[in-house]
Design a protein around this motif. Structure first.
Motif, PDB file in Angstrom:
ATOM      1  N   ASP A  55       2.362 -28.419  26.475  1.00 42.66           N
ATOM      2  CA  ASP A  55       3.422 -27.484  26.829  1.00 42.66           C
ATOM      3  C   ASP A  55       3.947 -26.762  25.586  1.00 42.66           C
ATOM      4  OD1 ASP A  55       4.518 -29.640  25.599  1.00 42.66           O
ATOM      5  OD2 ASP A  55       6.117 -29.960  27.066  1.00 42.66           O
ATOM      6  N   HIS A  56       3.050 -26.506  24.642  1.00 42.45           N
ATOM      7  CA  HIS A  56       3.469 -25.828  23.417  1.00 42.45           C
ATOM      8  C   HIS A  56       3.954 -24.409  23.700  1.00 42.45           C
ATOM      9  CE1 HIS A  56       0.485 -28.682  21.354  1.00 42.45           C
ATOM     10  NE2 HIS A  56       1.695 -29.108  21.126  1.00 42.45           N
ATOM     11  N   ASP A  57       4.984 -24.009  22.963  1.00 43.84           N
ATOM     12  CA  ASP A  57       5.456 -22.636  23.013  1.00 43.84           C
ATOM     13  C   ASP A  57       4.515 -21.756  22.185  1.00 43.84           C
ATOM     14  OD1 ASP A  57       7.093 -20.351  23.295  1.00 43.84           O
ATOM     15  OD2 ASP A  57       8.143 -20.832  21.435  1.00 43.84           O
ATOM     16  N   LEU A  58       3.987 -20.712  22.821  1.00 46.75           N
ATOM     17  CA  LEU A  58       3.010 -19.837  22.169  1.00 46.75           C
ATOM     18  C   LEU A  58       3.294 -18.395  22.613  1.00 46.75           C
ATOM     19  CD1 LEU A  58       0.418 -19.476  20.495  1.00 46.75           C
ATOM     20  CD2 LEU A  58      -0.905 -20.024  22.532  1.00 46.75           C
ATOM     21  N   PRO A  59       4.166 -17.698  21.884  1.00 45.32           N
ATOM     22  CA  PRO A  59       4.600 -16.361  22.320  1.00 45.32           C
ATOM     23  C   PRO A  59       3.447 -15.350  22.311  1.00 45.32           C
ATOM     24  CG  PRO A  59       5.471 -16.868  20.131  1.00 45.32           C
ATOM     25  CD  PRO A  59       4.821 -18.120  20.631  1.00 45.32           C
ATOM     26  N   GLN A  60       3.206 -14.765  23.463  1.00 40.44           N
ATOM     27  CA  GLN A  60       2.033 -13.916  23.654  1.00 40.44           C
ATOM     28  C   GLN A  60       2.110 -12.609  22.861  1.00 40.44           C
ATOM     29  OE1 GLN A  60       1.229 -13.606  27.819  1.00 40.44           O
ATOM     30  NE2 GLN A  60      -0.941 -13.170  27.549  1.00 40.44           N
ATOM     31  N   ASP A  61       3.319 -12.181  22.516  1.00 37.35           N
ATOM     32  CA  ASP A  61       3.452 -10.908  21.798  1.00 37.35           C
ATOM     33  C   ASP A  61       3.382 -11.093  20.277  1.00 37.35           C
ATOM     34  OD1 ASP A  61       5.782 -12.290  21.539  1.00 37.35           O
ATOM     35  OD2 ASP A  61       7.111 -10.596  21.944  1.00 37.35           O
ATOM     36  N   HIS A  62       3.092 -12.309  19.826  1.00 34.01           N
ATOM     37  CA  HIS A  62       3.015 -12.557  18.384  1.00 34.01           C
ATOM     38  C   HIS A  62       1.744 -11.912  17.823  1.00 34.01           C
ATOM     39  CE1 HIS A  62       2.703 -14.753  14.588  1.00 34.01           C
ATOM     40  NE2 HIS A  62       3.973 -15.059  14.737  1.00 34.01           N
ATOM     41  N   PRO A  63       1.847 -11.295  16.635  1.00 31.91           N
ATOM     42  CA  PRO A  63       0.655 -10.637  16.074  1.00 31.91           C
ATOM     43  C   PRO A  63      -0.532 -11.563  15.861  1.00 31.91           C
ATOM     44  CG  PRO A  63       2.478 -10.670  14.478  1.00 31.91           C
ATOM     45  CD  PRO A  63       3.047 -11.073  15.799  1.00 31.91           C
ATOM     46  N   ASN A 111      -3.776 -10.554  20.805  1.00 32.86           N
ATOM     47  CA  ASN A 111      -3.714  -9.447  19.852  1.00 32.86           C
ATOM     48  C   ASN A 111      -4.886  -9.486  18.883  1.00 32.86           C
ATOM     49  OD1 ASN A 111      -1.254  -8.176  20.736  1.00 32.86           O
ATOM     50  ND2 ASN A 111      -0.235 -10.036  20.022  1.00 32.86           N
ATOM     51  N   PHE A 112      -5.230 -10.679  18.452  1.00 33.27           N
ATOM     52  CA  PHE A 112      -6.351 -10.831  17.520  1.00 33.27           C
ATOM     53  C   PHE A 112      -7.634 -10.252  18.114  1.00 33.27           C
ATOM     54  CE2 PHE A 112     -10.096 -13.389  16.431  1.00 33.27           C
ATOM     55  CZ  PHE A 112     -10.168 -13.152  15.072  1.00 33.27           C
ATOM     56  N   ILE A 113      -7.907 -10.579  19.371  1.00 30.40           N
ATOM     57  CA  ILE A 113      -9.209 -10.238  19.963  1.00 30.40           C
ATOM     58  C   ILE A 113      -9.404  -8.723  20.072  1.00 30.40           C
ATOM     59  CG2 ILE A 113      -8.418 -10.358  22.380  1.00 30.40           C
ATOM     60  CD1 ILE A 113     -11.777 -11.748  20.993  1.00 30.40           C
ATOM     61  N   LYS A 114      -8.292  -7.980  20.131  1.00 37.65           N
ATOM     62  CA  LYS A 114      -8.402  -6.510  20.252  1.00 37.65           C
ATOM     63  C   LYS A 114      -9.126  -5.877  19.063  1.00 37.65           C
ATOM     64  CE  LYS A 114      -4.034  -6.106  22.795  1.00 37.65           C
ATOM     65  NZ  LYS A 114      -2.578  -5.891  22.571  1.00 37.65           N
ATOM     66  N   ASP A 115      -9.031  -6.520  17.900  1.00 39.33           N
ATOM     67  CA  ASP A 115      -9.646  -5.953  16.700  1.00 39.33           C
ATOM     68  C   ASP A 115     -11.074  -6.437  16.479  1.00 39.33           C
ATOM     69  OD1 ASP A 115      -7.316  -4.579  16.036  1.00 39.33           O
ATOM     70  OD2 ASP A 115      -6.485  -6.317  14.970  1.00 39.33           O
ATOM     71  N   MET A 116     -11.570  -7.280  17.383  1.00 35.90           N
ATOM     72  CA  MET A 116     -12.897  -7.854  17.176  1.00 35.90           C
ATOM     73  C   MET A 116     -13.951  -7.032  17.905  1.00 35.90           C
ATOM     74  SD  MET A 116     -12.362 -10.354  15.161  1.00 35.90           S
ATOM     75  CE  MET A 116     -10.794  -9.752  14.490  1.00 35.90           C
ATOM     76  N   GLY A 117     -15.033  -6.739  17.198  1.00 34.10           N
ATOM     77  CA  GLY A 117     -16.100  -5.945  17.781  1.00 34.10           C
ATOM     78  C   GLY A 117     -17.365  -6.732  18.089  1.00 34.10           C
ATOM     79  N   MET A 120       4.627 -19.167  14.886  1.00 33.90           N
ATOM     80  CA  MET A 120       4.257 -18.607  16.191  1.00 33.90           C
ATOM     81  C   MET A 120       4.638 -19.643  17.246  1.00 33.90           C
ATOM     82  SD  MET A 120       0.570 -17.030  17.399  1.00 33.90           S
ATOM     83  CE  MET A 120      -0.422 -18.476  16.996  1.00 33.90           C
ATOM     84  N   GLY A 121       5.885 -19.614  17.657  1.00 40.14           N
ATOM     85  CA  GLY A 121       6.361 -20.647  18.590  1.00 40.14           C
ATOM     86  C   GLY A 121       6.259 -22.008  17.941  1.00 40.14           C
ATOM     87  N   ASP A 122       5.502 -22.896  18.554  1.00 42.79           N
ATOM     88  CA  ASP A 122       5.329 -24.243  18.003  1.00 42.79           C
ATOM     89  C   ASP A 122       4.175 -24.316  17.002  1.00 42.79           C
ATOM     90  OD1 ASP A 122       7.407 -25.314  19.506  1.00 42.79           O
ATOM     91  OD2 ASP A 122       6.106 -25.744  21.216  1.00 42.79           O
ATOM     92  N   PHE A 123       3.557 -23.184  16.711  1.00 40.72           N
ATOM     93  CA  PHE A 123       2.380 -23.147  15.841  1.00 40.72           C
ATOM     94  C   PHE A 123       2.711 -22.529  14.480  1.00 40.72           C
ATOM     95  CE2 PHE A 123       0.913 -23.385  20.121  1.00 40.72           C
ATOM     96  CZ  PHE A 123      -0.317 -24.016  20.100  1.00 40.72           C
ATOM     97  N   VAL A 124       1.911 -22.894  13.491  1.00 40.30           N
ATOM     98  CA  VAL A 124       1.933 -22.251  12.175  1.00 40.30           C
ATOM     99  C   VAL A 124       0.688 -21.376  12.082  1.00 40.30           C
ATOM    100  CG1 VAL A 124       1.676 -22.619   9.689  1.00 40.30           C
ATOM    101  CG2 VAL A 124       3.220 -24.087  11.019  1.00 40.30           C
ATOM    102  N   ALA A 125       0.871 -20.087  11.893  1.00 38.96           N
ATOM    103  CA  ALA A 125      -0.262 -19.156  11.804  1.00 38.96           C
ATOM    104  C   ALA A 125      -0.409 -18.714  10.346  1.00 38.96           C
ATOM    105  CB  ALA A 125      -0.040 -17.953  12.716  1.00 38.96           C
TER     106      ALA A 125
END
Lengths: 182, 182
Positions: free
Chosen positions: A30-38, A43-49, A168-173
């Motif tokens: 049940d980790h908090d993971l905000p979807q609008d975080h860069p 968001n990451f996948i949008k830049d992948m080709g 990033m919520g409960d994560f360290v990015a």
């Protein structure tokens, strides 16, 4: 020039899968993971080709998402580095490749059409790109858990440079570049 | 109530010493480490009232700082968890302890006189405090390097809670609590 980026979740103690090759500690929580975080995957996948992964990662995807063998889970063209004869999706661009990642890399960059290349995993495949001097960045999302064992994040010895870190919520990015690149 | 805190540097991939039990990757570098940062050692140590470490950590200190056997390197009373008969400093409060950390913990808390207890390391000793439900927090300063092997950060499986993360120069300073405590 497209970047080649190893983007992965990890435990606090540097494991990308547990000793049973499971990601339960990552996904069944049940980790908090905000979807609008860069640094969020969406968001990451949008830049992948283009994508590249090892056989273990590929089999994990197809086992946990069986529909991926009908229609591949990613829009991006994907290469599986393996010497094995694996079942491939009926639809979607997925190829296997058996050889030196340095030979594959130009094809990945070309396929990415100016976007970045995502090294999905595992750690040893990322290490092969690192060995060849072809890994530009390592992005780690540390999940709040220690595992004590499992598949290592990046089984190599190499200096990195910290590009930045964000909660990033409960994560360290954390984002790193290879010190020898650029 | 004093907190019991495992505060340690780590590689990005979760090792607190390399395969030769060396910290060269940490100390022999030109990393930026701002001394006025709240997670810097100089600030952290001010809140510590007692120290506990394993034999390997103790021997590392005394080998790399031979004067520590004349005058112990820390003002705080220190316990070495070991069954070995180790040479102790001529001056300073250093005791050895062979037994269950749960028996030692009340003495550490009492000696800390309201300040916190620092579990210096290694990872297995921190794990013993975790097993006993006596570890309150884990503070990791991720050094920008991957090692690919060495002494593990915390060889246990346990959920954590992220208290906060800050960039500290070239380091990532992440603070966790044990989810079962508090």
């Amino acid at each position: 020039m497209a970047r080649t980026v190893y983007y992965t979740a990890s435990s606090v103690d540097g494991f990308i899968a547990d000793e049973h090759n499971s990601l339960d500690w990552l996904v069944d929580t049940d980790h908090d993971l905000p979807q609008d975080h860069p640094d969020h995957y969406d968001n990451f996948i949008k830049d992948m080709g283009a994508l590249v992964m090892g056989a273990t990662t590929y089999l994990w995807v197809t086992e946990h998402e069986p529909s991926s063998l009908e229609q591949w889970s990613y829009e991006q063209p994907t290469w599986i580095c393996t010497h094995r004869d694996l079942p491939l999706p009926a639809q979607g661009h997925v190829e296997t490749f058996a050889g030196d990642v340095a030979e594959l890399h130009p094809r990945l960059v070309e396929a990415a059409q100016g976007k970045d290349v995502w090294v999905v995993g595992g750690g040893d495949l990322a290490g092969q790109f690192l060995d060849a001097g072809l890994l530009d960045e390592v992005h780690v999302q540390y999940t709040p858990v220690v595992l004590g064992g499992g598949a290592p994040l990046l089984p190599r010895r190499a200096p990195l440079r910290l590009l930045g870190v964000r909660q990033m919520g409960d994560f360290v990015a954390a984002r790193y570049s290879l010190r020898t690149t650029g």
